[in-house]
Design a protein around this motif. Sequence first.
Motif, PDB file in Angstrom:
ATOM      1  N   PRO A  71      -8.837 -10.607 -12.515  1.00  0.00           N
ATOM      2  CA  PRO A  71      -9.388  -9.281 -12.197  1.00  0.00           C
ATOM      3  C   PRO A  71      -8.987  -8.799 -10.801  1.00  0.00           C
ATOM      4  O   PRO A  71      -8.954  -7.596 -10.557  1.00  0.00           O
ATOM      5  N   ASP A  72      -8.651  -9.741  -9.905  1.00  0.00           N
ATOM      6  CA  ASP A  72      -8.258  -9.322  -8.554  1.00  0.00           C
ATOM      7  C   ASP A  72      -6.738  -9.267  -8.392  1.00  0.00           C
ATOM      8  O   ASP A  72      -6.239  -9.058  -7.297  1.00  0.00           O
ATOM      9  N   GLY A  73      -6.024  -9.447  -9.505  1.00  0.00           N
ATOM     10  CA  GLY A  73      -4.565  -9.505  -9.412  1.00  0.00           C
ATOM     11  C   GLY A  73      -3.947  -8.203  -8.943  1.00  0.00           C
ATOM     12  O   GLY A  73      -3.139  -8.177  -8.011  1.00  0.00           O
ATOM     13  N   ILE A  74      -4.333  -7.107  -9.587  1.00  0.00           N
ATOM     14  CA  ILE A  74      -3.707  -5.822  -9.240  1.00  0.00           C
ATOM     15  C   ILE A  74      -4.084  -5.387  -7.821  1.00  0.00           C
ATOM     16  O   ILE A  74      -3.199  -5.005  -7.050  1.00  0.00           O
ATOM     17  N   PRO A  75      -5.355  -5.457  -7.442  1.00  0.00           N
ATOM     18  CA  PRO A  75      -5.642  -5.124  -6.031  1.00  0.00           C
ATOM     19  C   PRO A  75      -4.841  -5.973  -5.045  1.00  0.00           C
ATOM     20  O   PRO A  75      -4.372  -5.456  -4.021  1.00  0.00           O
ATOM     21  N   LYS A  76      -4.670  -7.229  -5.337  1.00  0.00           N
ATOM     22  CA  LYS A  76      -3.889  -8.072  -4.425  1.00  0.00           C
ATOM     23  C   LYS A  76      -2.423  -7.646  -4.415  1.00  0.00           C
ATOM     24  O   LYS A  76      -1.779  -7.626  -3.366  1.00  0.00           O
ATOM     25  N   LEU A  77      -1.884  -7.312  -5.574  1.00  0.00           N
ATOM     26  CA  LEU A  77      -0.483  -6.887  -5.653  1.00  0.00           C
ATOM     27  C   LEU A  77      -0.254  -5.541  -4.969  1.00  0.00           C
ATOM     28  O   LEU A  77       0.855  -5.238  -4.530  1.00  0.00           O
ATOM     29  N   GLN A  78      -1.287  -4.740  -4.904  1.00  0.00           N
ATOM     30  CA  GLN A  78      -1.138  -3.419  -4.294  1.00  0.00           C
ATOM     31  C   GLN A  78      -1.545  -3.396  -2.831  1.00  0.00           C
ATOM     32  O   GLN A  78      -1.500  -2.344  -2.196  1.00  0.00           O
ATOM     33  N   GLY A  79      -1.985  -4.534  -2.310  1.00  0.00           N
ATOM     34  CA  GLY A  79      -2.430  -4.560  -0.914  1.00  0.00           C
ATOM     35  C   GLY A  79      -3.801  -3.948  -0.735  1.00  0.00           C
ATOM     36  O   GLY A  79      -4.190  -3.620   0.382  1.00  0.00           O
ATOM     37  N   ARG A  80      -4.544  -3.767  -1.817  1.00  0.00           N
ATOM     38  CA  ARG A  80      -5.865  -3.134  -1.717  1.00  0.00           C
ATOM     39  C   ARG A  80      -7.007  -4.146  -1.650  1.00  0.00           C
ATOM     40  O   ARG A  80      -8.146  -3.788  -1.369  1.00  0.00           O
ATOM     41  N   PHE A  81      -6.722  -5.386  -1.962  1.00  0.00           N
ATOM     42  CA  PHE A  81      -7.775  -6.409  -1.943  1.00  0.00           C
ATOM     43  C   PHE A  81      -8.211  -6.637  -0.504  1.00  0.00           C
ATOM     44  O   PHE A  81      -7.379  -6.756   0.389  1.00  0.00           O
TER      45      PHE A  81
END
Lengths: 154, 264, 741
Positions: C23-33
């Motif tokens: 669930p945190d993959g996309i935020p991490k990939l986008q620098g948003r995490f």
Amino acid sequence: MIVELTVNGEPVTARVNHPGSLLDLLRDDLGLPGSKSACEQGECGSCSVILDGALVCSCLVLAADAHGSAVTTVEGISEPGALHPVQEAMHRAGAVQCGFCTPGIVVAAADLFAVNPHPTATEIKEALAGNICRCTGYGAIVRALEGAEIVADR
Amino acid sequence: MEIVHPRSIEEAIAGLSDGAVPLAGGTDLMVEVNFGHVRPENVVGLRRLEPLREWDGSRIGAGVTWRRIEKEGPTALAEAARTVGSPQIRNAGTIGGNLGTASPAGDGHPFLAAVDASIELTSAGGSRLVAWDEFFVGVKKTARAPDELITAVELPDELPERQAFGKIGIRNAMVIATVCAVVTRSEDGRTTVGLGSVAPTPIRAPRAETMISSAAKPTDADLAEFQRLVSEEVRPITDHRSTEEYRRHGAGVLARRLLERCLR
Amino acid sequence: MSTRTGRKVGTPQGVVGTSPLRPDGIPKLQGRFEYAQDLAAEGMLWAATVRSPHARARIASIDIAPALAIGGVHACLTADDVPGRATFGLEHPDQPVLAAQEARFWGEPVAVVAAEDLDTARRAAAAIEVGYEPLEALTDPEEANRRDEVFRRMRIRRGDQSVRGAVVVEGEYEVGMQDQAPLGTEAGLAVPDGQGGVDLYATSQYVHVDQEQVVASLGLRPDQVRSHPTGIGGAFGAREDVNLHIHLCMLALHTGRPVKMVYRRSESFTGHVHRHPAWLRYRHEADRDGRLVRVEASVVLDGGAYASTTSAVLANACYFAVGPYTCDSVAVDGVGVRTNNPPCGAMRGFGAVQVCFGYESQMDRLAHALEMDPLTLREINALETGHPLATTGQVIQTPLPTVEVIKSLQAMPLPEAGPSDLPTELPGGSGLTSEPQHVTRGVGYALGIKNLGFSEGSDDYAQARVRITDSGAVVETAAIEVGQGLVTVLAQIARSALGISHVEVAHVDTSKIDSAGSTSASRQTQVSGGATLEAAQRLRERILGQFDGDVLDDEGVWRGDTLVTPWTALAAGDWEETVTFRHPPTTMTDDNGQGVAHADFAVAGHRAVVDVDVELGLVKVLRVDTAQDVGLALNPQSVRGQIEGGILQGVGLAVMEELVMGEGVILNPTFTDYLLPTILDAPEVEALLIEQEGSWGPYGAKGVGEPPTISSTAAVAAAIRAASGREIERVPVRPQDIALP
């Protein structure tokens, strides 16, 4: 001094009071924390950005020296609301763990695919040799990018 | 703080005369800045100074990046370029910046030593060419005066046809050399050996060179003697990266292997 | 009311045994995490730390006036300003929050400052004048042992001590100091609540133990300190101990402003504990058929200046000193010494890594002495379910497929012969040092064993809460997601148990839920997973009971073909279940080290293939293949991620990762000189997951995080030994160890 540059296509202006890096400018002054600071000496690639068309470590760019330059960060690597194919491929392959290296790897991989849409495993490794990942052992990253159907666009 | 982005060499030199710090790719200076070791208040930004990026035959502008040298440089210099840092570092770092830092482990230095390159220093009074062995004067110390700019590297017009680079490090990328070396060999047998990370400055191995240059077709015994002499001639230290003993050994073995490559 | 006619009985998505995406993959990939490094608050100050430049020194004076004179500086705090307990510590509170009379290791915090911006804070820290009187530093572990400067001694005696074998091999081995080097450095933000309390958001593997220590040192009531899980860039053991946590809370309460601190990389190398360097002496005795009849071992670990978890690491090293092998006559003596070296503590593998290099080197020596195949020797002596652990005598109750691990390794195909001619695939890589004719190939094997969960009578528990929401359910936990994928697997467990597809995981602060324990010891999947499973099962049963239903799914409660309670009605209720899960009890061992010290075990084996340039001492690790006991792989993709990542950390210890010490000073506290493997150093990995149900983990799952790191180091060392013919008695193996033995 006042620094004017283009970040992710938008013109921005910032005051630079002391000698600091472009990375700090992006993170602390321009509200773009996606680029990460992990070594402060260009040995990990977590802060990778594209500066005037070249992949560089933003921790090694003097903020003031970016005056007049164009910068693309991880926040600008994909179209708004969409994923860059590199991001999509890494997500599906389980190439993200703690994620701290991930933005830098996304930027470096996007830079590779912009010029080489079908890289071999060796080419992928050469291109990512400046990006340290401490979690994944890199296997999933290579698998992700080998399998990525990525069209050059930048 | 202030930075000027000169549009000509003259403007750059004028900037330096005010005591400003020259900044090329930033890959060395910014580490010092980030670690709080230096705090430059006035900087001359050279990254986009076009005249420094000119590469005209044997004259390589100081602002040419390792990335470009990796693709376009003479064989052994290109091989060295490929081992400079990472893709990110090679995109930013320049041959002139490498010379300005003058680290004993600078990856480009052994080539310059092996081919007897000169460094062009320019000040308001004009340019002068300084031979590599006069340019490097100690650990991170050079003959450059504060008001001088490193403007180019001048290679000989004719480079030896056979040349080989090697770098010992314990990681396969982004590694400081434990030993690095370039060996060249000309048609007439003349052999040179440039070495890095084994002395305060890059050095040559004159006794080894003389010995092997006189061997038209080096035998195994000649190669062994060449290796032994190189090991003897280096002046390495023990530090957290390696030992004196290993660096001596590694320098000899590496030089012998590079010579073998040249002889093939 | 709808009916199920024509409706396919819903199998929920993303259950156990599948690999749903993070669930945190996309935020991490986008620098948003959001990581601890990224936190900010209105009116925030920045903090910096003053550190001792000596391995040992008396602190004669501290003058903060020059720092306070700098504009924008709000606080300079020293030991005198610690309001409560002056010390902290994970097991024994022996470490000063700020050094008072004496600094005992290089980099020990002496003062902290807070200022309007980071640059000012750092300048202020540099302006504080500390009068040090350097004292003689104790940096030699042998000398510390002689002086009885010890945190713990261990003595294990099992079986008839007079037994002797026909074949004897002895060896001495050394393991260098490895660092976890998580990519995110220590960072945090403390926010005063305006009523004397504080909210802390900081890098952590264990928020409840941070909270307890902050409470003690700030002299506050427990309800005044809330420690919040926050995004962290890796851990690997480095984040079990307090470092900047108390400092931040002190500064926040002193200034009344939010305070942020981020360690530089060089500070991070001094700001967290490291893997203990180890000195091992072994004597293995076997009969002529290869059966181990006696093992003697001596284990010395350098704990550094303060206790941290040295006692527990030492215990683990001693309990697993024989490895996954049976033997009925065992003597192990261990000591964790106190020196003026950097404090050492938890790192992935926790003591089991160091001894594995020792016992596996010994097993290879023994095989050589017996002229026996090394895997055959291991199979003859394999420890399995029903056998007593050679050291403690504890009978293994859960599945331990050691023989299957060995047989799996044996069956895995080897790569093609001969070195590659691609420079990047040769030792030395693009340094172009080595050509195929300079290279010898070697293959090496190693097996490792470790406990799962806390040991020696620790009350090891985790609480989790499962709550019904509008969209499905949420699992609330204080267990820390360090990157390993707990956030995915807890949701999978709840989905499977509830029978629904929409489950999220919420990491909540210490005031909202009881402890989940540390994200360490490979334990969270089993312990927090166990709590989640039980909570979800109970919740489902209660819901079905309440509505007299037989099926719960994404639509609600069904009775036969009838939807009796749609989800909206369920969500309107107050459905939640909180469970505290405890694994089977363990006990402290007796004076001979005998007892039931562990709750569960896992075994793994590795086969390394290396190419070695013997003349230059350079190594290319080509492959590390593995078979690992995983119980049941709840998320195969995450398990593979743990295996590949753990193996590379083991490879790092084998060939490059070491903090080099000089009289108590770390000589290489940077990423230029503490070398982490790059993508060009990473071996290919083939991983076989050995699944055997029967563990007490949810659905039979076992923790998988540590086993990959335990024997991969020893396997690489064995392969280097095979290629080079050198003894290889130390890791990391340095070029000179091969080229100039």
